[in-house]
Write an enzyme that holds these catalytic residues in place. Structure first.
Site, PDB file in Angstrom:
ATOM      1  N   GLU A 212       0.854  -1.193   0.000  1.00 49.60           N
ATOM      2  CA  GLU A 212       0.000   0.000   0.000  1.00 49.60           C
ATOM      3  C   GLU A 212       0.882   1.232   0.000  1.00 49.60           C
ATOM      4  O   GLU A 212       1.998   1.193   0.519  1.00 49.60           O
ATOM      5  CB  GLU A 212      -0.880   0.014   1.269  1.00 49.60           C
ATOM      6  CG  GLU A 212      -1.803  -1.183   1.371  1.00 49.60           C
ATOM      7  CD  GLU A 212      -2.460  -1.283   2.748  1.00 49.60           C
ATOM      8  OE1 GLU A 212      -2.221  -0.396   3.591  1.00 49.60           O
ATOM      9  OE2 GLU A 212      -3.184  -2.254   2.969  1.00 49.60           O
ATOM     10  N   LYS A 214       2.420   4.438   1.401  1.00 52.20           N
ATOM     11  CA  LYS A 214       2.585   4.919   2.770  1.00 52.20           C
ATOM     12  C   LYS A 214       2.339   6.423   2.749  1.00 52.20           C
ATOM     13  O   LYS A 214       3.153   7.187   2.225  1.00 52.20           O
ATOM     14  CB  LYS A 214       3.985   4.611   3.303  1.00 52.20           C
ATOM     15  CG  LYS A 214       4.160   5.005   4.754  1.00 52.20           C
ATOM     16  CD  LYS A 214       5.469   4.527   5.318  1.00 52.20           C
ATOM     17  CE  LYS A 214       5.526   4.670   6.827  1.00 52.20           C
ATOM     18  NZ  LYS A 214       5.210   6.013   7.317  1.00 52.20           N
ATOM     19  N   ARG A 219      -2.280   9.013  11.651  1.00 50.78           N
ATOM     20  CA  ARG A 219      -3.127   7.837  11.805  1.00 50.78           C
ATOM     21  C   ARG A 219      -4.436   8.230  12.462  1.00 50.78           C
ATOM     22  O   ARG A 219      -4.441   9.028  13.409  1.00 50.78           O
ATOM     23  CB  ARG A 219      -2.379   6.844  12.715  1.00 50.78           C
ATOM     24  CG  ARG A 219      -2.978   5.468  12.825  1.00 50.78           C
ATOM     25  CD  ARG A 219      -2.509   4.652  11.662  1.00 50.78           C
ATOM     26  NE  ARG A 219      -2.918   3.268  11.767  1.00 50.78           N
ATOM     27  CZ  ARG A 219      -2.087   2.263  12.039  1.00 50.78           C
ATOM     28  NH1 ARG A 219      -0.812   2.514  12.287  1.00 50.78           N
ATOM     29  NH2 ARG A 219      -2.530   1.028  12.071  1.00 50.78           N
ATOM     30  N   ARG A 234      -3.375   8.391  16.671  1.00 50.08           N
ATOM     31  CA  ARG A 234      -2.475   7.260  16.891  1.00 50.08           C
ATOM     32  C   ARG A 234      -2.207   7.033  18.373  1.00 50.08           C
ATOM     33  O   ARG A 234      -2.073   5.920  18.830  1.00 50.08           O
ATOM     34  CB  ARG A 234      -1.163   7.572  16.164  1.00 50.08           C
ATOM     35  CG  ARG A 234      -0.075   6.583  16.410  1.00 50.08           C
ATOM     36  CD  ARG A 234       1.173   7.080  15.690  1.00 50.08           C
ATOM     37  NE  ARG A 234       2.257   6.175  15.936  1.00 50.08           N
ATOM     38  CZ  ARG A 234       3.078   5.729  15.005  1.00 50.08           C
ATOM     39  NH1 ARG A 234       2.943   6.124  13.772  1.00 50.08           N
ATOM     40  NH2 ARG A 234       4.047   4.918  15.298  1.00 50.08           N
ATOM     41  N   GLU A 264      -5.346   6.733   7.473  1.00 45.77           N
ATOM     42  CA  GLU A 264      -4.424   7.860   7.575  1.00 45.77           C
ATOM     43  C   GLU A 264      -5.112   9.088   6.969  1.00 45.77           C
ATOM     44  O   GLU A 264      -5.775   8.966   5.938  1.00 45.77           O
ATOM     45  CB  GLU A 264      -3.155   7.505   6.783  1.00 45.77           C
ATOM     46  CG  GLU A 264      -2.011   8.460   6.918  1.00 45.77           C
ATOM     47  CD  GLU A 264      -1.045   8.126   8.054  1.00 45.77           C
ATOM     48  OE1 GLU A 264      -1.319   7.209   8.870  1.00 45.77           O
ATOM     49  OE2 GLU A 264      -0.004   8.804   8.137  1.00 45.77           O
ATOM     50  N   PHE A 304      -7.112   1.808   5.415  1.00 46.08           N
ATOM     51  CA  PHE A 304      -6.411   0.582   5.013  1.00 46.08           C
ATOM     52  C   PHE A 304      -6.764  -0.624   5.872  1.00 46.08           C
ATOM     53  O   PHE A 304      -6.221  -1.703   5.664  1.00 46.08           O
ATOM     54  CB  PHE A 304      -4.896   0.798   4.954  1.00 46.08           C
ATOM     55  CG  PHE A 304      -4.312   1.535   6.129  1.00 46.08           C
ATOM     56  CD1 PHE A 304      -4.190   0.930   7.358  1.00 46.08           C
ATOM     57  CD2 PHE A 304      -3.880   2.847   5.973  1.00 46.08           C
ATOM     58  CE1 PHE A 304      -3.643   1.607   8.426  1.00 46.08           C
ATOM     59  CE2 PHE A 304      -3.327   3.539   7.043  1.00 46.08           C
ATOM     60  CZ  PHE A 304      -3.212   2.918   8.276  1.00 46.08           C
ATOM     61  N   ARG A 376       4.256  -4.396  16.693  1.00 48.96           N
ATOM     62  CA  ARG A 376       5.140  -4.005  15.598  1.00 48.96           C
ATOM     63  C   ARG A 376       5.956  -5.245  15.268  1.00 48.96           C
ATOM     64  O   ARG A 376       6.655  -5.769  16.118  1.00 48.96           O
ATOM     65  CB  ARG A 376       6.067  -2.865  16.039  1.00 48.96           C
ATOM     66  CG  ARG A 376       6.896  -2.295  14.904  1.00 48.96           C
ATOM     67  CD  ARG A 376       8.019  -1.421  15.424  1.00 48.96           C
ATOM     68  NE  ARG A 376       7.601  -0.182  16.066  1.00 48.96           N
ATOM     69  CZ  ARG A 376       7.235   0.929  15.419  1.00 48.96           C
ATOM     70  NH1 ARG A 376       7.207   0.953  14.114  1.00 48.96           N
ATOM     71  NH2 ARG A 376       6.896   2.002  16.090  1.00 48.96           N
ATOM     72  N   LYS A 382       7.464  -1.313   6.684  1.00 52.22           N
ATOM     73  CA  LYS A 382       7.439  -0.053   5.935  1.00 52.22           C
ATOM     74  C   LYS A 382       8.743   0.070   5.175  1.00 52.22           C
ATOM     75  O   LYS A 382       9.800  -0.284   5.695  1.00 52.22           O
ATOM     76  CB  LYS A 382       7.221   1.135   6.869  1.00 52.22           C
ATOM     77  CG  LYS A 382       8.227   1.210   7.970  1.00 52.22           C
ATOM     78  CD  LYS A 382       7.864   2.256   9.000  1.00 52.22           C
ATOM     79  CE  LYS A 382       8.844   2.169  10.157  1.00 52.22           C
ATOM     80  NZ  LYS A 382       8.441   2.813  11.361  1.00 52.22           N
TER      81      LYS A 382
HETATM   82  P1  AMP Z   1       6.120   5.101  10.994  1.00 51.07           P
HETATM   83  O1  AMP Z   1       5.327   6.175  11.660  1.00 51.07           O
HETATM   84  O2  AMP Z   1       7.250   5.584  10.154  1.00 51.07           O
HETATM   85  O3  AMP Z   1       6.474   3.996  11.966  1.00 51.07           O
HETATM   86  O4  AMP Z   1       5.157   4.382   9.935  1.00 51.07           O
HETATM   87  C1  AMP Z   1       3.961   3.785  10.318  1.00 51.07           C
HETATM   88  C2  AMP Z   1       2.837   4.747  10.090  1.00 51.07           C
HETATM   89  O5  AMP Z   1       2.628   4.959   8.718  1.00 51.07           O
HETATM   90  C3  AMP Z   1       1.501   4.243  10.573  1.00 51.07           C
HETATM   91  O6  AMP Z   1       1.331   4.417  11.946  1.00 51.07           O
HETATM   92  C4  AMP Z   1       0.538   5.093   9.769  1.00 51.07           C
HETATM   93  O7  AMP Z   1       0.274   6.303  10.474  1.00 51.07           O
HETATM   94  C5  AMP Z   1       1.322   5.448   8.530  1.00 51.07           C
HETATM   95  N1  AMP Z   1       0.759   4.871   7.303  1.00 51.07           N
HETATM   96  C6  AMP Z   1       0.613   5.541   6.149  1.00 51.07           C
HETATM   97  N2  AMP Z   1       0.086   4.769   5.201  1.00 51.07           N
HETATM   98  C7  AMP Z   1      -0.120   3.546   5.756  1.00 51.07           C
HETATM   99  C8  AMP Z   1      -0.648   2.306   5.273  1.00 51.07           C
HETATM  100  N3  AMP Z   1      -1.059   2.162   4.006  1.00 51.07           N
HETATM  101  N4  AMP Z   1      -0.712   1.270   6.161  1.00 51.07           N
HETATM  102  C9  AMP Z   1      -0.284   1.405   7.438  1.00 51.07           C
HETATM  103  N5  AMP Z   1       0.224   2.540   7.939  1.00 51.07           N
HETATM  104  C10 AMP Z   1       0.308   3.608   7.108  1.00 51.07           C
END
Ligand code: AMP
Length: 529
Positions: A212, A214, A219, A234, A264, A304, A376, A382
């Site tokens: 998907e 990102k 969130r 979040r 998101e 998502f 996690r 990611k």
């Molecule tokens: P990070 O904050 O870098 O740990 O990345 C995870 C965050 O990416 C999640 O908590 C979401 O807020 C965001 N995110 C954006 N797009 C997506 C997606 N398609 N699926 C899951 N998380 C996503």
């Protein structure tokens, strides 16, 4: 009937019992002996809460007032205390302070010295019994003969220790194990682990993965039952009031309620391009005059995941089944862009599309995986396209906690003619060994030391990763790195080869090739003021 005196005696014993296992046994025995109806209240009080965690009521008082008059009478019960707290929380209108004081004062008048002390601690939110939420969960498990992991899972789903305890002691270990998410109790969002290549991702996901986009926004978790709608961030703050546009979408465009969706939101500029995260946070914080900001900064919404649809909990089902439910709830609108891929080439093509559209990367999800609240792991990865710059360390703060003894928070600068311009600080990215070695090197370069910050000769270059360049009101450079972390130490570079402020400004500007820009009335002088 549970007496406050017994509860107070328990607190006194807990405070005097140092061992964790002994404390757990005391709490478990106490809970087991309680009538089921009182368990929720007792657990709330034990954790220093006048009301269960998911109950939004608050007492709005500083402490327990002096007793109205020592009135004696029958011993106080927990149920009476709970009722008095409810009456205090519900007090309203003119003279509300006096009313609250009167109600609590009457309670204090019927309490013994020890009971008064315990009531004061519940109101103050600090029991000083050495009983953490974790210990309460273990005690609940012990009291009903369940595995502690079942109690922890139930706590994630029910969001409230009182609810977990009432379920465990009222219906037993099996009910606890079978606990399911409830509407209007937010679940911790599932998180993604960082991955760098698609080979590993495909291997971890047995050869096929759901990719998907990102989205670089914030969130949200959206709950709806009938007309009632709530949105959580979040970190599980209730942001419903700040996001009336999302509430409207939930009521107008989404079906199959009761549902819980995960997604998101991204803020857009007037041309429809995504705005930096900093701007979006203003939408999340705003509670007054929301409409104006809403007009200036519309939101794009990308769902998502679907955790409940038509009242049916889905978190134990596969990603594939949850996505199907999500499509039904949304009718295919407001969905994250995605593709199912089985090869590295397909994956790279999809990521290129995501980056070209201005997003920060992709998330890869195992199509067979369940939703793990707060988890996690390798079920979600990611993969981002990160930029790095080279910074020079000009100072370091003394570490604390795990990093005590090290110089650990590095002041990062870029080159600006004959000066070093601060653009951020970080204590992230180095291994323990690297920290120790870096500390030694920095001490050798020390120029001054105020006991907290050590200023050093600008000699060490580090390559720094970041998520975004932001405008900074505090640094004279005008720019700051968001989420800076050291990628590697660049001993191959001289400080004069570090990134320059001019280059950083150019990188800041480049962000807007794909991101939108929010124009404030006071911000007509260009992006850097
Ligand atoms: P990070 O904050 O870098 O740990 O990345 C995870 C965050 O990416 C999640 O908590 C979401 O807020 C965001 N995110 C954006 N797009 C997506 C997606 N398609 N699926 C899951 N998380 C996503």
């Amino acid at each position: 009937m549970a007496l406050l005196a017994d509860f107070a005696a328990l607190c006194q014993r807990l405070a005097r019992t140092p061992g964790r296992l002994d404390k757990r046994r005391l709490v478990a025995d106490y809970l087991r002996a309680l009538p089921t109806a009182e368990v929720g209240t007792a657990v709330a009080f034990l954790t220093g809460r006048p009301f269960p965690a998911s109950d939004p009521r608050a007492l709005k008082v500083r402490g327990l007032p002096a007793p109205r008059s020592a009135s004696g009478g029958p011993p106080l019960t927990l149920a009476e205390v709970a009722a008095a707290f409810a009456a205090v929380a519900e007090a309203a209108g003119p003279g509300v302070r006096r009313l609250r004081d009167e109600r609590l004062g009457a309670l204090a008048g019927r309490a013994s010295d020890l009971e008064r002390e315990v009531l004061g601690r519940i109101i103050g939110g600090e029991m000083r019994t050495g009983v953490s939420d974790g210990l309460i969960l273990e005690s609940i498990a012990e009291a009903c003969g369940a595995d502690p992991s079942a109690a922890r899972r139930a706590a994630l789903l029910l969001g409230d220790l009182s609810a977990v305890a009432a379920l465990a002691l009222g219906q037993g270990a099996d009910a606890l194990t079978a606990a399911q998410s409830r509407l209007f109790v937010p679940l911790l969002p599932m998180l993604a682990e960082l991955a760098v290549d698609f080979e590993n991702v495909l291997a971890a996901h047995d050869g096929s993965t759901a990719l998907e986009y990102k989205y670089d926004g914030a969130r949200i978790q959206l709950h709806r039952d009938g007309d009632r709608v709530a949105v959580w961030s979040r970190r599980l703050s209730d942001v419903t009031r700040s996001l009336p546009d999302i509430v409207t979408i939930a009521r107008r465009d989404l079906g199959l309620a009761p549902f819980i969706l995960d997604g998101e939101v991204v803020a857009l500029d007037s041309a429809g391009r995504p705005l930096p995260f900093q701007e979006l946070m203003r939408r999340f914080r705003r509670v007054h005059d929301v409409e104006t900001l809403m007009g200036q900064m519309p939101l794009a919404l990308y769902f998502f995941d679907c955790l409940v649809a038509e009242g049916r909990p889905l978190i134990d089902q596969s990603y594939t089944a949850r996505w199907e439910a999500l499509v039904r709830v949304t009718g295919g609108r407001y969905l994250a862009e995605r593709a199912l891929v089985t090869s590295v080439e397909e994956a790279r093509t999809f990521r290129s599309r995501a980056l070209a559209a201005g997003h920060e990367g992709v998330v890869a999800k195992d199509p067979r995986s369940a939703y793990e609240p707060g988890g996690r792991g390798k079920r979600w990865f990611k993969l981002k396209a990160v930029e790095t710059i080279d910074c020079v360390i000009v100072a370091a703060d003394r570490g604390s906690g795990r990093r005590v003894g090290w110089l650990s928070n590095y002041h990062l600068t870029v080159h600006d003619d004959d000066r070093w311009a601060d653009v951020g600080k970080t204590f992230k990215g180095l291994t323990d060994q690297e920290f120790a070695a870096m500390t030694e090197r920095l001490w050798a370069l020390a120029l001054s030391d105020d006991g907290y910050t050590v200023r050093v000769r600008p000699e060490i270059v580090v390559e720094v990763e970041y998520n975004e360049i932001q405008k900074s009101p505090t640094y004279p450079s005008g720019l700051a790195l968001r989420f800076a972390r050291i990628k590697r130490i660049r001993d191959d570079k001289a400080p004069s080869q570090a990134t320059t402020l001019a280059e950083l400004r150019a990188l800041y500007e480049k962000q807007f090739a794909t991101k939108g820009r929010f124009a404030r009335a006071s911000d007509q002088s260009g992006p850097l003021g």
